[in-house]
Write a protein that holds these residues in place. Structure first.
Motif, PDB file in Angstrom:
ATOM      1  N   MET A 190      50.445  45.346 120.276  1.00 47.49           N
ATOM      2  CA  MET A 190      49.176  46.036 120.064  1.00 47.49           C
ATOM      3  C   MET A 190      48.328  45.963 121.327  1.00 47.49           C
ATOM      4  SD  MET A 190      46.342  45.494 117.044  1.00 47.49           S
ATOM      5  CE  MET A 190      45.703  43.932 117.680  1.00 47.49           C
ATOM      6  N   LEU A 191      47.835  47.120 121.746  1.00 44.82           N
ATOM      7  CA  LEU A 191      46.915  47.190 122.870  1.00 44.82           C
ATOM      8  C   LEU A 191      45.652  46.394 122.543  1.00 44.82           C
ATOM      9  CD1 LEU A 191      46.312  48.744 125.606  1.00 44.82           C
ATOM     10  CD2 LEU A 191      45.153  50.432 124.178  1.00 44.82           C
ATOM     11  N   PRO A 192      45.126  45.620 123.497  1.00 50.16           N
ATOM     12  CA  PRO A 192      43.933  44.818 123.193  1.00 50.16           C
ATOM     13  C   PRO A 192      42.727  45.678 122.812  1.00 50.16           C
ATOM     14  CG  PRO A 192      44.946  44.101 125.254  1.00 50.16           C
ATOM     15  CD  PRO A 192      45.611  45.383 124.863  1.00 50.16           C
ATOM     16  N   SER A 193      41.918  45.142 121.923  1.00 56.39           N
ATOM     17  CA  SER A 193      40.580  45.682 121.690  1.00 56.39           C
ATOM     18  C   SER A 193      39.611  44.576 122.087  1.00 56.39           C
ATOM     19  CB  SER A 193      40.385  46.091 120.228  1.00 56.39           C
ATOM     20  OG  SER A 193      40.587  44.984 119.372  1.00 56.39           O
ATOM     21  N   VAL A 194      38.450  44.961 122.580  1.00 60.44           N
ATOM     22  CA  VAL A 194      37.557  43.967 123.166  1.00 60.44           C
ATOM     23  C   VAL A 194      36.111  44.269 122.787  1.00 60.44           C
ATOM     24  CG1 VAL A 194      37.447  45.268 125.326  1.00 60.44           C
ATOM     25  CG2 VAL A 194      36.903  42.844 125.343  1.00 60.44           C
ATOM     26  N   GLN A 195      35.316  43.211 122.614  1.00 58.57           N
ATOM     27  CA  GLN A 195      33.926  43.337 122.202  1.00 58.57           C
ATOM     28  C   GLN A 195      33.073  42.313 122.951  1.00 58.57           C
ATOM     29  OE1 GLN A 195      33.252  42.359 118.105  1.00 58.57           O
ATOM     30  NE2 GLN A 195      31.323  43.472 117.987  1.00 58.57           N
ATOM     31  N   LEU A 196      31.856  42.725 123.275  1.00 63.63           N
ATOM     32  CA  LEU A 196      30.920  41.838 123.957  1.00 63.63           C
ATOM     33  C   LEU A 196      29.700  41.576 123.076  1.00 63.63           C
ATOM     34  CD1 LEU A 196      30.527  42.878 127.709  1.00 63.63           C
ATOM     35  CD2 LEU A 196      31.029  40.617 126.826  1.00 63.63           C
ATOM     36  N   VAL A 197      29.230  40.324 123.072  1.00 63.76           N
ATOM     37  CA  VAL A 197      28.024  39.938 122.340  1.00 63.76           C
ATOM     38  C   VAL A 197      27.076  39.238 123.310  1.00 63.76           C
ATOM     39  CG1 VAL A 197      27.096  38.552 120.451  1.00 63.76           C
ATOM     40  CG2 VAL A 197      29.289  39.709 120.179  1.00 63.76           C
ATOM     41  N   TYR A 198      25.764  39.552 123.215  1.00 64.82           N
ATOM     42  CA  TYR A 198      24.764  38.985 124.105  1.00 64.82           C
ATOM     43  C   TYR A 198      23.848  38.040 123.344  1.00 64.82           C
ATOM     44  CZ  TYR A 198      20.049  38.830 126.049  1.00 64.82           C
ATOM     45  OH  TYR A 198      18.830  38.407 126.477  1.00 64.82           O
ATOM     46  N   HIS A 199      23.378  36.997 124.045  1.00 68.97           N
ATOM     47  CA  HIS A 199      22.414  36.074 123.436  1.00 68.97           C
ATOM     48  C   HIS A 199      21.701  35.315 124.552  1.00 68.97           C
ATOM     49  CE1 HIS A 199      20.577  33.226 120.729  1.00 68.97           C
ATOM     50  NE2 HIS A 199      21.158  32.212 121.345  1.00 68.97           N
ATOM     51  N   SER A 200      20.414  35.150 124.439  1.00 69.59           N
ATOM     52  CA  SER A 200      19.676  34.355 125.423  1.00 69.59           C
ATOM     53  C   SER A 200      19.402  32.973 124.850  1.00 69.59           C
ATOM     54  CB  SER A 200      18.349  35.032 125.791  1.00 69.59           C
ATOM     55  OG  SER A 200      17.390  34.830 124.758  1.00 69.59           O
ATOM     56  N   SER A 201      19.005  32.046 125.693  1.00 66.50           N
ATOM     57  CA  SER A 201      18.844  30.658 125.258  1.00 66.50           C
ATOM     58  C   SER A 201      17.657  30.468 124.319  1.00 66.50           C
ATOM     59  CB  SER A 201      18.690  29.745 126.481  1.00 66.50           C
ATOM     60  OG  SER A 201      17.589  30.161 127.268  1.00 66.50           O
ATOM     61  N   LEU A 202      16.744  31.454 124.231  1.00 62.70           N
ATOM     62  CA  LEU A 202      15.626  31.345 123.298  1.00 62.70           C
ATOM     63  C   LEU A 202      15.866  32.109 122.006  1.00 62.70           C
ATOM     64  CD1 LEU A 202      12.442  31.529 125.555  1.00 62.70           C
ATOM     65  CD2 LEU A 202      13.612  29.533 124.623  1.00 62.70           C
ATOM     66  N   GLY A 203      17.075  32.674 121.860  1.00 57.05           N
ATOM     67  CA  GLY A 203      17.419  33.337 120.622  1.00 57.05           C
ATOM     68  C   GLY A 203      16.728  34.665 120.427  1.00 57.05           C
ATOM     69  N   ASN A 204      16.245  35.319 121.477  1.00 56.41           N
ATOM     70  CA  ASN A 204      15.647  36.636 121.310  1.00 56.41           C
ATOM     71  C   ASN A 204      16.293  37.627 122.264  1.00 56.41           C
ATOM     72  OD1 ASN A 204      14.287  36.581 123.919  1.00 56.41           O
ATOM     73  ND2 ASN A 204      12.938  35.056 123.000  1.00 56.41           N
ATOM     74  N   SER A 205      15.909  38.879 122.147  1.00 56.71           N
ATOM     75  CA  SER A 205      16.560  39.927 122.922  1.00 56.71           C
ATOM     76  C   SER A 205      15.852  40.232 124.237  1.00 56.71           C
ATOM     77  CB  SER A 205      16.635  41.218 122.093  1.00 56.71           C
ATOM     78  OG  SER A 205      15.332  41.639 121.744  1.00 56.71           O
ATOM     79  N   VAL A 206      14.846  39.443 124.563  1.00 53.16           N
ATOM     80  CA  VAL A 206      14.135  39.636 125.827  1.00 53.16           C
ATOM     81  C   VAL A 206      14.570  38.558 126.808  1.00 53.16           C
ATOM     82  CG1 VAL A 206      11.890  39.797 126.940  1.00 53.16           C
ATOM     83  CG2 VAL A 206      12.189  40.658 124.607  1.00 53.16           C
ATOM     84  N   LEU A 207      15.093  38.978 127.939  1.00 56.38           N
ATOM     85  CA  LEU A 207      15.611  38.037 128.931  1.00 56.38           C
ATOM     86  C   LEU A 207      14.587  37.867 130.048  1.00 56.38           C
ATOM     87  CD1 LEU A 207      17.966  36.281 129.876  1.00 56.38           C
ATOM     88  CD2 LEU A 207      18.886  38.286 131.041  1.00 56.38           C
ATOM     89  N   HIS A 208      14.006  36.655 130.125  1.00 61.38           N
ATOM     90  CA  HIS A 208      13.024  36.350 131.156  1.00 61.38           C
ATOM     91  C   HIS A 208      13.660  35.520 132.252  1.00 61.38           C
ATOM     92  CE1 HIS A 208       9.681  37.965 128.867  1.00 61.38           C
ATOM     93  NE2 HIS A 208      10.113  37.306 127.799  1.00 61.38           N
ATOM     94  N   ASP A 209      13.027  35.533 133.398  1.00 62.00           N
ATOM     95  CA  ASP A 209      13.480  34.753 134.536  1.00 62.00           C
ATOM     96  C   ASP A 209      13.549  33.269 134.170  1.00 62.00           C
ATOM     97  OD1 ASP A 209      14.205  34.577 137.299  1.00 62.00           O
ATOM     98  OD2 ASP A 209      12.258  33.655 137.663  1.00 62.00           O
TER      99      ASP A 209
END
Length: 420
Positions: free
Chosen positions: A232-251
């Motif tokens: 079977m050809l690979p299928s691939v997925q990406l998941v994002y998460h920041s260390s504060l558990g929210n979707s806003v990435l600060h410096d």
């Protein structure tokens, strides 16, 4: 009288060139060919003193055990070389490389294990290559890269176990292929060959004799349409998460990217990071895993991959994320069948955003490669711009891109990643 004159002229032309006693040399002026026939002479070496204008040399049915680098130094203009039915086991590197006019080589029925494949890079005029009935165990993936004019290739009755994906692609004029009677390993590494044989327009001789030598449960079966291969050809997925558990990435925050992949065999995961200052390729884990809190104290840079920490489960961590780390993060999953990749473009909340339709858009890799190009960037406040940049999935069939009809979607997850 005219015939006699023509005969005498031919004799003069032939006589002007040397010819070994054991050979018969002749000129076919009408066709511009000069032939040296040394076949059926029990020769144990290529004879010296061959005519330098020879265009065809026949040494078939002798007892020649090997060919040295200078074996054909006397005949640089050869267009055809016949060496079948000898005892050739060794061929020195460079033996054929100076014969740039060669159009045909016949080395059938010898004992060749190691062929000087590199010599073929100079033989750009070659149209016919016959290596049947030898002891060849492998063919390099790039063996035929320069043979654009090759029409006929015979590799049957050897000891070939694997043929690399794309082996035949550099030969657009290939019309005849023989690969039967080889002990092919019908693992997923041969999945591309199975598909290629099903779809090619090349005339492949004795397809019913292209069989599996391994694994044991497939031994003797034809590598054809009815052979069931658990690949079977690979299928691939990406998941994002920041260390504060929210979707806003600060410096200064820690960025978590988790790449999950499924396929048969189990895919290997590789990462590529493209920032404005560098491109980093990481072909395996460079950090030790130690449970759920493994990243709590990770602050020191690693030698391999710098600040980009990659774990065995496919996760990547960038501690103290800053402006210099902004860029395209690509996860590639690959196995013996092929590969697929998916990318995410990461920017800080203070950076300019992509086009509106691209904000926070997370998708699986799709057949369109440019649907996530940046257009008309404009300032945007406190939004992390994370989106997957679809790439063409590579599949192992005819060395080209195969679109997998199954397009699966991935969801945006904001959750703590497990590093077990």
């Amino acid at each position: 009288m005219d015939r006699l004159l023509c005969f005498l002229t031919t004799l003069l032309v032939v006589g002007a060139q040397s010819c070994p006693e054991v050979c018969r040399c002749m000129a076919l002026k009408k066709y511009g060919r000069h032939i040296a026939d040394c076949s059926y002479k029990d020769l144990e070496a290529v004879p010296l003193g061959l005519p330098s204008n020879a265009t065809t040399l026949t040494l078939s049915v002798n007892r020649i055990p090997s060919l040295g680098e200078d074996a054909f130094a006397d005949v640089p203009n050869l267009q055809a070389l016949w060496l079948s039915y000898n005892e050739i086991g060794g061929i020195s590197r460079g033996t054929f490389s100076s014969l740039m006019h060669l159009r045909a080589i016949d080395l059938r029925h010898n004992q060749i294990v190691d062929f000087p494949w590199g010599d073929l890079s100079n033989l750009t005029a070659l149209q016919q290559l016959k290596l049947s009935s030898n002891r060849l165990e492998k063919v390099p993936w790039n063996a035929f890269q320069t043979l654009k004019d090759l029409r006929s290739l015979w590799l049957d009755n050897n000891h070939l176990v694997v043929l690399f994906e794309g082996t035949f692609d550099p030969m657009p004029w290939l019309s005849q292929l023989q690969i039967h009677h080889n002990p092919l390993n019908c693992s997923c590494r041969s999945w591309w060959l199975k598909k290629w044989l099903e779809n090619t327009s090349v005339s492949v001789s004795e397809k019913e004799s292209i069989t599996c030598g391994a694994p044991e449960h497939l031994k003797g079966l034809v590598l054809g349409r009815n052979l069931k291969m658990d690949c079977m050809l690979p299928s691939v997925q990406l998941v994002y998460h920041s260390s504060l558990g929210n979707s806003v990435l600060h410096d200064g925050l820690t960025l978590f990217l988790h790449c999950s992949a499924v396929g048969k065999p189990t895919p290997e995961i590789r990462w590529t990071i493209q920032t404005s200052a560098q491109t980093v390729a990481i072909n395996g884990p460079n950090a030790e895993e130690g449970g759920d809190n493994a990243l709590a104290g990770v602050t020191s840079p690693q030698k391999k991959g710098g600040r980009f920490l990659v774990f065995k489960n496919g996760s990547m961590v960038i501690t103290n994320f800053n402006k210099a780390d902004e860029g395209l993060y690509t996860c590639q999953a690959l196995n013996d069948v092929g590969s697929r990749e998916v990318s995410v473009n990461v920017a800080l909340a203070s950076s300019e955003s992509p086009d509106d339709r691209l904000q926070n858009d997370i998708q699986a890799s799709k057949p369109k490669a440019n649907s996530c190009d940046k257009e008309h960037p404009r300032p945007e406040g406190k939004v992390v711009f994370i989106y997957l940049n679809p790439r063409a999935p590579k599949a192992s069939s005819n060395r080209g891109t195969v679109w997998d009809p199954w397009l699966w979607a991935s969801s945006f997850l904001v959750a703590l990643l497990s590093f077990l």
